[in-house]
Every structure is written in C-alpha cells, then in structure tokens.
Design an enzyme around this catalytic site. Structure first.
Site, PDB file in Angstrom:
ATOM      1  N   CYS A   1      19.061 -35.727  -2.709  1.00  0.00           N
ATOM      2  CA  CYS A   1      18.062 -34.738  -2.290  1.00  0.00           C
ATOM      3  C   CYS A   1      17.302 -35.288  -1.093  1.00  0.00           C
ATOM      4  O   CYS A   1      16.949 -36.467  -1.087  1.00  0.00           O
ATOM      5  CB  CYS A   1      17.101 -34.481  -3.451  1.00  0.00           C
ATOM      6  SG  CYS A   1      15.824 -33.272  -3.074  1.00  0.00           S
ATOM      7  N   LEU A   2      17.058 -34.438  -0.098  1.00  0.00           N
ATOM      8  CA  LEU A   2      16.349 -34.902   1.093  1.00  0.00           C
ATOM      9  C   LEU A   2      14.922 -35.331   0.766  1.00  0.00           C
ATOM     10  O   LEU A   2      14.321 -36.083   1.523  1.00  0.00           O
ATOM     11  CB  LEU A   2      16.349 -33.807   2.176  1.00  0.00           C
ATOM     12  CG  LEU A   2      17.724 -33.480   2.775  1.00  0.00           C
ATOM     13  CD1 LEU A   2      17.608 -32.337   3.780  1.00  0.00           C
ATOM     14  CD2 LEU A   2      18.352 -34.704   3.425  1.00  0.00           C
TER      15      LEU A   2
ATOM     16  N   GLY B   1      21.641 -28.817   2.080  1.00  0.00           N
ATOM     17  CA  GLY B   1      20.795 -27.761   1.531  1.00  0.00           C
ATOM     18  C   GLY B   1      19.334 -28.145   1.660  1.00  0.00           C
ATOM     19  O   GLY B   1      19.001 -29.328   1.723  1.00  0.00           O
TER      20      GLY B   1
ATOM     21  N   HIS C   1      21.070 -26.514  -7.228  1.00  0.00           N
ATOM     22  CA  HIS C   1      20.097 -27.568  -6.914  1.00  0.00           C
ATOM     23  C   HIS C   1      18.934 -26.980  -6.103  1.00  0.00           C
ATOM     24  O   HIS C   1      17.765 -27.246  -6.390  1.00  0.00           O
ATOM     25  CB  HIS C   1      20.832 -28.676  -6.130  1.00  0.00           C
ATOM     26  CG  HIS C   1      19.959 -29.759  -5.584  1.00  0.00           C
ATOM     27  ND1 HIS C   1      20.119 -31.090  -5.904  1.00  0.00           N
ATOM     28  CD2 HIS C   1      18.916 -29.726  -4.699  1.00  0.00           C
ATOM     29  CE1 HIS C   1      19.210 -31.808  -5.266  1.00  0.00           C
ATOM     30  NE2 HIS C   1      18.473 -31.006  -4.521  1.00  0.00           N
ATOM     31  N   GLU C   2      19.276 -26.152  -5.099  1.00  0.00           N
ATOM     32  CA  GLU C   2      18.233 -25.590  -4.229  1.00  0.00           C
ATOM     33  C   GLU C   2      17.380 -24.563  -4.970  1.00  0.00           C
ATOM     34  O   GLU C   2      16.163 -24.523  -4.789  1.00  0.00           O
ATOM     35  CB  GLU C   2      18.849 -24.973  -2.966  1.00  0.00           C
ATOM     36  CG  GLU C   2      19.651 -25.929  -2.080  1.00  0.00           C
ATOM     37  CD  GLU C   2      18.924 -27.227  -1.765  1.00  0.00           C
ATOM     38  OE1 GLU C   2      17.684 -27.230  -1.683  1.00  0.00           O
ATOM     39  OE2 GLU C   2      19.605 -28.262  -1.619  1.00  0.00           O
TER      40      GLU C   2
ATOM     41  N   GLN D   1      10.281 -27.844   0.139  1.00  0.00           N
ATOM     42  CA  GLN D   1      10.488 -29.183   0.714  1.00  0.00           C
ATOM     43  C   GLN D   1       9.862 -29.316   2.092  1.00  0.00           C
ATOM     44  O   GLN D   1       9.647 -30.426   2.575  1.00  0.00           O
ATOM     45  CB  GLN D   1      11.986 -29.511   0.791  1.00  0.00           C
ATOM     46  CG  GLN D   1      12.639 -29.674  -0.574  1.00  0.00           C
ATOM     47  CD  GLN D   1      14.115 -30.007  -0.432  1.00  0.00           C
ATOM     48  OE1 GLN D   1      14.943 -29.118  -0.281  1.00  0.00           O
ATOM     49  NE2 GLN D   1      14.438 -31.284  -0.452  1.00  0.00           N
TER      50      GLN D   1
ATOM     51  N   HIS E   1      14.690 -26.107  -6.935  1.00  0.00           N
ATOM     52  CA  HIS E   1      13.506 -26.483  -6.147  1.00  0.00           C
ATOM     53  C   HIS E   1      12.463 -25.366  -6.168  1.00  0.00           C
ATOM     54  O   HIS E   1      11.266 -25.631  -6.139  1.00  0.00           O
ATOM     55  CB  HIS E   1      13.898 -26.726  -4.678  1.00  0.00           C
ATOM     56  CG  HIS E   1      14.333 -28.131  -4.375  1.00  0.00           C
ATOM     57  ND1 HIS E   1      13.498 -29.225  -4.514  1.00  0.00           N
ATOM     58  CD2 HIS E   1      15.509 -28.620  -3.917  1.00  0.00           C
ATOM     59  CE1 HIS E   1      14.146 -30.321  -4.147  1.00  0.00           C
ATOM     60  NE2 HIS E   1      15.378 -29.989  -3.789  1.00  0.00           N
TER      61      HIS E   1
HETATM   62 NI    NI Z   1      16.888 -31.263  -3.130  1.00  0.00          NI
END
Ligand code: NI
Length: 173
Positions: free
Chosen positions: A95-96, A46, A137-138, A51, A141
């Site tokens: 998380c990226l 995701g 989660h996304e 991000q 963000h």
């Molecule tokens: Ni994340």
C-alpha cells in the site's frame, strides 16, 4: 495535474469512512487527474481519495504492470462490490500509505463492481486476477480499512511500529 502528498499510516484520516461523491464537478475531475498522476508517480497500481486526504468515495487504478503495456487508467466514483466469487485468491499486498511493507491477504478471486464514471454514468464490470485484489483493497480504503487489518495483531503492530519510526525520520528530514 499535480502530484499530491500521500498520507502515511498511522493517520486518523486513513481510518475513517468516507462520504459519497454527489456529482462529478470540475473539482472531482481535477482530483481524479491528480490521483492518477500521484499513483503513477509513486509508482503504484491503485490509490484511494482518503490517501490524499480527500474524504470521498473515489479510487483510481491501473494494474497493467508490464513496462511496455498500454496504460489503462480507471477512475471509479462511489464504487461498490455487488458480487464476489466463492473462490478466493492470495496476493502479496502492499500500500502506498504503508511503504515497503508487504503481506499475503486472501480475498475473493473475482468481484463485480458498480460505480459512477467521470461522465456521470453507472458502470458495472467484473474484475479478476490482480485487478480484483486491487479494486477490493482500494474500496476498503473508503471504509477506513487497510490491508494490514487482515493480518494477525502481532504482525500488524510490527508494521505500524515501523511506520511510526519512518514518520519520525521523515519529520526530522
Ligand atoms: Ni492501499
């Protein structure tokens, strides 16, 4: 399609509430393609627009994790949780923007989400399992919230210090 640079925590842009997407333009379609490319390249399941430094309410995901599974890319514009289950589940989240750090987070096990698709139509779907965790989660963000915000302050500070160190090392090259 272009792989975009992923912001690493701590970054003020990851703490901001993002703006709704007014309509699906060529820029938005390009951003969606790039976000998917960036997510698959990372690799991740995701990615949210902030991000990649785009302060818009837009996420992409594909939670088909099996090596030989058919890709199931999803692009969700202006996504909103419209229902969540009382039942909760715990996942070891990552998380990226917080590479190589994982921690257990508890969230509703099932959610129903409404969003606009790339063809401008309103979609509504129920998610469970990993998809439910990922979509929540996304969406977090988009409101400047990271999974580490669910952790105890000490654990959060420990992860943040590791990321600050990582960023110093990356800056040195
Ligand atoms: Ni994340």
């Amino acid at each position: 399609m272009t792989v975009r640079n992923i912001l690493i925590h701590p970054d003020p842009r990851l703490k901001k509430v993002t703006d709704p997407v007014a309509s699906v333009s060529d820029d938005i379609r390009r951003l969606a393609d790039d976000m998917l490319e960036t997510m698959y390249d990372a690799p991740g399941i995701g990615l949210a627009a902030p991000q990649v430094a785009k302060m818009l309410r837009m996420i992409v995901m594909d939670c088909e994790k099996e090596e030989d599974a058919t890709p199931a890319p999803m692009v969700l514009i202006n996504p909103q949780v419209v229902w969540s289950s009382d039942e909760r589940s715990v996942y070891d989240e990552g998380c990226l923007s917080i590479p190589d750090q994982y921690a257990e987070v508890e969230r509703p096990a099932e959610v129903e989400v409404e969003w606009m698709s790339l063809d401008g139509k309103t979609q509504r779907e129920k998610f469970d399992g990993l998809w439910a965790t990922c979509v929540q989660h996304e969406i977090d963000h988009l409101d400047g919230k990271l999974f580490i915000d669910y952790l105890k302050p000490l654990k959060r500070q420990m992860i943040t210090r590791k990321m600050q160190k990582l960023k110093r090392e990356m800056a040195r090259g």
